[in-house]
Design a protein around this motif. Structure first.
Motif, mmCIF file in Angstrom:
data_model
loop_
_atom_site.group_PDB
_atom_site.id
_atom_site.type_symbol
_atom_site.label_atom_id
_atom_site.label_comp_id
_atom_site.label_asym_id
_atom_site.label_seq_id
_atom_site.Cartn_x
_atom_site.Cartn_y
_atom_site.Cartn_z
ATOM 1 N N ALA A 99 0.830 -1.209 0.000
ATOM 2 C CA ALA A 99 0.000 0.000 0.000
ATOM 3 C C ALA A 99 0.862 1.255 0.000
ATOM 4 O O ALA A 99 0.550 2.245 -0.684
ATOM 5 N N GLU A 100 1.951 1.230 0.738
ATOM 6 C CA GLU A 100 2.883 2.364 0.730
ATOM 7 C C GLU A 100 3.512 2.543 -0.649
ATOM 8 O O GLU A 100 3.666 3.674 -1.140
ATOM 9 N N ALA A 101 3.848 1.431 -1.289
ATOM 10 C CA ALA A 101 4.430 1.502 -2.637
ATOM 11 C C ALA A 101 3.405 2.014 -3.648
ATOM 12 O O ALA A 101 3.756 2.758 -4.574
ATOM 13 N N VAL A 102 2.147 1.630 -3.479
ATOM 14 C CA VAL A 102 1.083 2.134 -4.355
ATOM 15 C C VAL A 102 0.949 3.646 -4.200
ATOM 16 O O VAL A 102 0.802 4.378 -5.192
ATOM 17 N N TRP A 103 0.995 4.134 -2.969
ATOM 18 C CA TRP A 103 0.937 5.576 -2.729
ATOM 19 C C TRP A 103 2.089 6.287 -3.443
ATOM 20 O O TRP A 103 1.873 7.298 -4.127
ATOM 21 N N GLU A 104 3.281 5.754 -3.275
ATOM 22 C CA GLU A 104 4.460 6.363 -3.898
ATOM 23 C C GLU A 104 4.324 6.381 -5.423
ATOM 24 O O GLU A 104 4.581 7.405 -6.071
ATOM 25 N N ARG A 105 3.910 5.254 -5.992
ATOM 26 C CA ARG A 105 3.804 5.151 -7.446
ATOM 27 C C ARG A 105 2.672 6.026 -7.984
ATOM 28 O O ARG A 105 2.835 6.695 -9.012
ATOM 29 N N SER A 106 1.549 6.041 -7.290
ATOM 30 C CA SER A 106 0.417 6.868 -7.729
ATOM 31 C C SER A 106 0.791 8.345 -7.686
ATOM 32 O O SER A 106 0.441 9.107 -8.605
ATOM 33 N N SER A 107 1.500 8.750 -6.643
ATOM 34 C CA SER A 107 1.950 10.146 -6.543
ATOM 35 C C SER A 107 2.833 10.505 -7.733
ATOM 36 O O SER A 107 2.681 11.574 -8.349
ATOM 37 N N GLU A 108 3.741 9.601 -8.069
ATOM 38 C CA GLU A 108 4.642 9.822 -9.209
ATOM 39 C C GLU A 108 3.856 9.944 -10.509
ATOM 40 O O GLU A 108 4.126 10.833 -11.333
ATOM 41 N N LEU A 109 2.878 9.071 -10.705
ATOM 42 C CA LEU A 109 2.120 9.061 -11.961
ATOM 43 C C LEU A 109 1.304 10.326 -12.166
ATOM 44 O O LEU A 109 1.096 10.749 -13.305
ATOM 45 N N VAL A 110 0.816 10.937 -11.073
ATOM 46 C CA VAL A 110 0.004 12.160 -11.220
ATOM 47 C C VAL A 110 0.842 13.415 -11.022
ATOM 48 O O VAL A 110 0.312 14.525 -11.008
ATOM 49 N N GLY A 111 2.143 13.257 -10.858
ATOM 50 C CA GLY A 111 3.036 14.408 -10.803
ATOM 51 C C GLY A 111 3.119 15.093 -9.458
ATOM 52 O O GLY A 111 3.367 16.307 -9.387
ATOM 53 N N LEU A 112 2.935 14.337 -8.375
ATOM 54 C CA LEU A 112 3.022 14.898 -7.038
ATOM 55 C C LEU A 112 4.126 14.190 -6.254
ATOM 56 O O LEU A 112 4.449 13.039 -6.523
ATOM 57 N N GLY A 113 4.642 14.863 -5.242
ATOM 58 C CA GLY A 113 5.540 14.212 -4.310
ATOM 59 C C GLY A 113 4.739 13.312 -3.383
ATOM 60 O O GLY A 113 3.528 13.489 -3.222
ATOM 61 N N SER A 114 5.393 12.369 -2.776
ATOM 62 C CA SER A 114 4.677 11.418 -1.926
ATOM 63 C C SER A 114 4.371 11.968 -0.539
ATOM 64 O O SER A 114 3.485 11.472 0.155
ATOM 65 N N GLU A 115 5.091 13.019 -0.127
ATOM 66 C CA GLU A 115 4.874 13.578 1.199
ATOM 67 C C GLU A 115 3.630 14.462 1.215
ATOM 68 O O GLU A 115 3.320 15.142 0.240
ATOM 69 N N ILE A 116 2.929 14.464 2.357
ATOM 70 C CA ILE A 116 1.727 15.289 2.504
ATOM 71 C C ILE A 116 2.133 16.742 2.701
ATOM 72 O O ILE A 116 3.009 17.029 3.512
#
Length: 275
Positions: free
Chosen positions: A258-275
């Motif tokens: 789930a953490e890896a999905v968050w990281e990858r999804s953030s990358e795909l939409v052009g955002l950093g993973s940190e809140i």
């Protein structure tokens, strides 16, 4: 005088979204009605005294523009209800280069939530995401989120995987932020869902349209979870209709994935993973 709660409701132009918009507005909430179809979206907004926001989740620039508009319009957002999405019978790619089910059911609501998150946190807000028991069909492969390497099978496994991603996103929202986040399966609702799916057309034909529960019944969990009452279960919980801790695919409990999905999804939409 109490300030009305503000609820952003996507997929609000038909089905359980429309039913929920009417119910939540009648309960005193201000509902920002988000939909793809301009005429239906405006009709629902007019009916509930809200504002129509037309956005196509097959285009991430639409999602970014929607977020900007909502942030300009609302000083507080109490609830974001991610209800848009669907099943597609043939694999197609969006203008952004992603498989449509992945984008409309996961990446677009992921992006919208991330963009609205600061306002939701300021407001002590809540995120409610429409999932499905079809998550049990899902299997997340980080090397094949776009579903290039697997059989399409009418889109059902891609759909189930997108709903598994929804549940994992909600669990990560709960872990990473102060917002309360919940996902739910509305039940097998008799609406226009999967209208271009051969299997859904067959079900409709064989049952003469008399399958599943009504949109009114399917909207009940959405109305309850987006309403003003305290939920009473931990943030991150997945509901099967009104029953908490519904059955999920085993991967839903894989925190590292789930953490890896968050990281990858953030990358795909052009955002950093940190809140």
């Amino acid at each position: 005088m109490t300030t009305p709660r503000t609820i952003v409701l996507t997929g609000a132009s038909s089905g359980i979204g429309r039913k929920a918009a009417v119910a939540l507005a009648s309960g005193g909430a201000t509902v920002a009605v988000v939909g793809r179809n301009p005429e239906r979206t405006r009709a629902v907004a007019d009916a509930v005294g809200g504002v129509a926001h037309v956005a196509d989740f097959d285009r991430l620039d639409n999602v970014r523009r929607l977020a900007d508009t909502l942030l300009d319009a609302h000083a507080r957002i109490d609830v974001l209800a991610n209800n848009a999405g669907g099943l597609v019978s043939r694999r197609e790619v969006t203008a952004d280069g992603f498989e449509r089910t992945l984008q409309s059911n996961h990446l677009a609501p992921f992006l919208l939530t991330r963009l609205l998150l600061p306002r939701l946190i300021e407001s002590g807000g809540r995120v409610v995401s429409t999932s499905s028991t079809a998550n049990l069909l899902g299997h997340v492969r980080l090397d094949d989120l776009n579903w290039k390497k697997r059989a399409w099978v009418g889109g059902w496994r891609a759909y189930g995987t997108s709903k598994l991603l929804t549940n994992m996103f909600v669990s990560q929202l709960a872990a990473r932020t102060s917002v309360a986040a919940f996902a739910f399966h509305p039940g097998f609702v008799s609406t226009g869902f999967g209208g271009d799916s051969a299997s859904m057309r067959m079900v409709n034909l064989l049952t003469h349209g008399n399958y599943g529960i009504s949109a009114d019944a399917g909207a009940v969990p959405l109305i309850q979870l987006a309403g003003p009452t305290t939920i009473g279960v931990p943030s991150g919980t997945y509901f099967d209709q009104l029953k908490p801790f519904g059955r999920q695919a085993p991967q839903a409990k894989n925190v590292q994935l789930a953490e890896a999905v968050w990281e990858r999804s953030s990358e795909l939409v052009g955002l950093g993973s940190e809140i």
